[in-house]
Design a protein around this motif. Structure first.
Motif, PDB file in Angstrom:
ATOM      1  N   THR A 154       5.858 -31.531  -2.150  1.00 30.56           N
ATOM      2  CA  THR A 154       6.064 -31.889  -3.554  1.00 30.56           C
ATOM      3  C   THR A 154       5.685 -30.680  -4.394  1.00 30.56           C
ATOM      4  OG1 THR A 154       3.807 -32.699  -3.976  1.00 30.56           O
ATOM      5  CG2 THR A 154       5.370 -34.272  -3.005  1.00 30.56           C
ATOM      6  N   LYS A 158       3.094 -30.435  -5.992  1.00 28.19           N
ATOM      7  CA  LYS A 158       1.651 -30.293  -5.934  1.00 28.19           C
ATOM      8  C   LYS A 158       1.093 -30.145  -4.514  1.00 28.19           C
ATOM      9  CE  LYS A 158       0.724 -32.876 -10.207  1.00 28.19           C
ATOM     10  NZ  LYS A 158       0.114 -31.723 -10.913  1.00 28.19           N
ATOM     11  N   LEU A 159       1.875 -30.515  -3.518  1.00 31.29           N
ATOM     12  CA  LEU A 159       1.378 -30.508  -2.135  1.00 31.29           C
ATOM     13  C   LEU A 159       2.223 -29.579  -1.279  1.00 31.29           C
ATOM     14  CD1 LEU A 159      -0.527 -31.716   0.048  1.00 31.29           C
ATOM     15  CD2 LEU A 159       1.234 -33.477   0.412  1.00 31.29           C
ATOM     16  N   GLU A 160       1.552 -28.677  -0.563  1.00 32.84           N
ATOM     17  CA  GLU A 160       2.241 -27.785   0.357  1.00 32.84           C
ATOM     18  C   GLU A 160       1.428 -27.637   1.638  1.00 32.84           C
ATOM     19  OE1 GLU A 160       0.877 -23.342  -1.006  1.00 32.84           O
ATOM     20  OE2 GLU A 160       2.390 -24.360  -2.235  1.00 32.84           O
ATOM     21  N   LEU A 171      -3.279 -27.433   4.522  1.00 33.68           N
ATOM     22  CA  LEU A 171      -2.707 -28.148   3.382  1.00 33.68           C
ATOM     23  C   LEU A 171      -3.432 -27.710   2.129  1.00 33.68           C
ATOM     24  CD1 LEU A 171      -2.501 -31.810   4.756  1.00 33.68           C
ATOM     25  CD2 LEU A 171      -0.538 -30.346   4.219  1.00 33.68           C
ATOM     26  N   ARG A 172      -2.717 -27.725   1.007  1.00 36.37           N
ATOM     27  CA  ARG A 172      -3.361 -27.488  -0.282  1.00 36.37           C
ATOM     28  C   ARG A 172      -2.730 -28.408  -1.314  1.00 36.37           C
ATOM     29  NH1 ARG A 172      -2.377 -21.255  -1.233  1.00 36.37           N
ATOM     30  NH2 ARG A 172      -2.712 -21.683  -3.429  1.00 36.37           N
ATOM     31  N   TYR A 173      -3.581 -28.942  -2.188  1.00 36.90           N
ATOM     32  CA  TYR A 173      -3.127 -29.917  -3.177  1.00 36.90           C
ATOM     33  C   TYR A 173      -3.615 -29.499  -4.556  1.00 36.90           C
ATOM     34  CZ  TYR A 173      -2.407 -34.312  -5.646  1.00 36.90           C
ATOM     35  OH  TYR A 173      -2.002 -35.267  -6.543  1.00 36.90           O
ATOM     36  N   GLU A 174      -2.689 -29.483  -5.501  1.00 40.74           N
ATOM     37  CA  GLU A 174      -3.004 -29.122  -6.879  1.00 40.74           C
ATOM     38  C   GLU A 174      -3.452 -30.375  -7.623  1.00 40.74           C
ATOM     39  OE1 GLU A 174      -0.163 -28.140 -10.353  1.00 40.74           O
ATOM     40  OE2 GLU A 174      -0.465 -26.242  -9.285  1.00 40.74           O
ATOM     41  N   ILE A 175      -4.754 -30.548  -7.754  1.00 38.07           N
ATOM     42  CA  ILE A 175      -5.302 -31.721  -8.444  1.00 38.07           C
ATOM     43  C   ILE A 175      -4.955 -31.663  -9.925  1.00 38.07           C
ATOM     44  CG2 ILE A 175      -7.416 -32.990  -8.966  1.00 38.07           C
ATOM     45  CD1 ILE A 175      -8.656 -31.682  -6.478  1.00 38.07           C
ATOM     46  N   MET A 200      -7.627 -26.806  -7.576  1.00 40.25           N
ATOM     47  CA  MET A 200      -6.915 -26.958  -6.315  1.00 40.25           C
ATOM     48  C   MET A 200      -7.885 -27.254  -5.169  1.00 40.25           C
ATOM     49  SD  MET A 200      -4.235 -24.279  -4.588  1.00 40.25           S
ATOM     50  CE  MET A 200      -5.513 -23.034  -4.345  1.00 40.25           C
ATOM     51  N   SER A 203      -8.044 -27.203  -0.974  1.00 40.63           N
ATOM     52  CA  SER A 203      -7.385 -26.659   0.215  1.00 40.63           C
ATOM     53  C   SER A 203      -8.171 -27.023   1.458  1.00 40.63           C
ATOM     54  CB  SER A 203      -7.277 -25.130   0.125  1.00 40.63           C
ATOM     55  OG  SER A 203      -6.623 -24.718  -1.044  1.00 40.63           O
ATOM     56  N   HIS A 210       6.913 -26.929   1.023  1.00 41.02           N
ATOM     57  CA  HIS A 210       6.440 -27.582  -0.200  1.00 41.02           C
ATOM     58  C   HIS A 210       6.919 -29.034  -0.177  1.00 41.02           C
ATOM     59  CE1 HIS A 210       5.566 -23.519  -1.738  1.00 41.02           C
ATOM     60  NE2 HIS A 210       6.695 -23.206  -1.145  1.00 41.02           N
TER      61      HIS A 210
END
Length: 401
Positions: A311, A313-315, A354-358, A363, A365, A309
């Motif tokens: 951040t 929001k980003l993993e 990668l996946r990012y929580e907008i 989300m 991915s 992880h």
């Protein structure tokens, strides 16, 4: 966003049946001010995802070879209702499209009643009946919602997407128990079920391309689980005996019964910013033909995945995933050429994602696969001219409420 344990607390038992409930999004009944018409104990949630897939060779979820396939979308609405303190009802309706392996249509993923026979501060004993999510490994019960999966595609060696409906749920009843101690939580699941066997890819595989019927027979599933305090360490052991009968309408010799016995060992370690997950499966498959020689083989699957992880929001994650259909013929050298190429008997997949929580409910991915072998590709989408070494790029935008 962190990876969610799938069976740690009693609230999550029902949450597995209402997967979006794992998030703290408010109920749409509250958002739309419909509470005065709905019981206070009712929860309603939903999800929508659209995937985009491109492959260098072969096809996955549509015509993805040298083009961009958009034939991967999921839409679902689910709800739960606490009719009584110890009685809950839950249901999910899904519309899904995944190329020829799942041609767009509505279906009930699950619809069940959960009754708590015993419920104390440390112990729980419950009965579930109806169409119930199948407890296989760590992720099968939460694979229906993109936001609850650790990646766009789960490790295909264990969680086959081409046979999703067969794996995700079955009709029958389960006995569930959980005991919480200072050393962690212990749980068990045992169910007698009739598997769902009407998936196009499963029917094509069992009937070997013929027309006919495939019907589920009485089967059973069992899982034992352990989760340490704080969910730092998790273990699970799953075993199933899956039975079905098949009858070809054009070839009398192609009729009989299908037996599938997977043993799955699961382990996970969760640190503050990273996690390590591994699952291993030994799969015994047998086809008993009424008018032909029986076919039996034992396969092996495993994966190891590390996630970090960066951040809140980003993993990101990296995974190695391997599938072998027959341990006595790991490279398919003895596999009949008329049934497929030798490399269709295995698949070795390196994945980076990668996946990012907008937004809390939105989300994005993305992941890249480099695959040697075609062992988990659909023969419906790849009837011939498969390529052994191939790459896949996947993107998904998912929303849940």
């Amino acid at each position: 966003m962190r990876y969610l344990p799938t069976h740690s607390k009693h609230d999550l038992l029902i949450g597995c049946c209402v997967s979006a409930f794992a998030f703290s999004a408010p109920s749409p009944a509250q958002d739309l001010k419909l509470g005065k018409w709905l019981p206070e104990s009712m929860q309603v949630h939903g999800f929508l995802s659209q995937g985009f897939i491109h492959t260098s060779d072969n096809h996955f979820f549509g015509h993805s070879d040298d083009s961009l396939s958009t034939d991967f979308r999921e839409l679902g609405v689910n709800g739960s209702w606490s009719v009584l303190p110890d009685l809950q009802l839950a249901m999910q309706v899904v519309w899904r499209d995944a190329g020829q392996t799942d041609e767009a249509g509505l279906r009930i993923d699950y619809g069940l009643a959960n009754y708590n026979v015993l419920s104390t501060e440390s112990s729980l004993l419950a009965i579930r009946a109806g169409r119930v999510l199948t407890p296989l490994g760590f992720y099968n019960e939460t694979r229906d919602v993109a936001a609850t999966r650790p990646s766009i595609l789960l490790p295909q060696s264990i969680y086959f997407d081409r046979n999703r409906d067969l794996a995700i749920s079955a009709d029958g009843g389960y006995l569930y128990g959980e005991h919480r101690t200072d050393f962690g939580d212990f749980s068990f699941n045992f169910g007698l079920v009739i598997p769902r066997t009407d998936g196009p890819d499963f029917m094509n595989t069992v009937l070997r391309g013929d027309k006919g019927e495939v019907g589920g027979d009485t089967s059973w599933v069992a899982r034992l689980g352990y989760e340490s305090p704080g969910s730092r360490v998790r273990f699970a052991v799953t075993y199933a005996d899956v039975l079905s009968d098949f009858n070809s309408s054009s070839h009398p010799r192609n009729q009989g019964s299908f037996h599938f016995n997977p043993l799955i060992l699961s382990a996970q370690y969760n640190a503050e910013k990273w996690s390590l997950t591994a699952e291993y499966a030994l799969r015994r498959t047998r086809l008993d033909y009424l008018n032909a020689h029986d076919v039996a083989f034992t396969g092996q699957s495993y994966y190891i995945q590390g996630a970090y992880h960066f951040t809140d929001k980003l993993e990101g994650f990296v995974r190695y995933d391997e599938l072998v259909w027959d341990l006595d013929d790991q490279y398919g050298y003895r596999y009949p050429p008329q049934l497929g190429p030798s490399f269709s008997r295995y698949a070795r997949d390196w994945t980076f994602g990668l996946r990012y929580e907008i937004l809390p409910s939105l989300m994005l991915s993305t992941e890249y696969h480099h695959v040697n072998g075609t062992g988990w590709l659909s023969r419906l989408e790849n009837p011939q001219d498969e390529t052994r070494n191939w790459d896949m790029y996947a993107f998904m935008l998912s929303y849940h409420f």
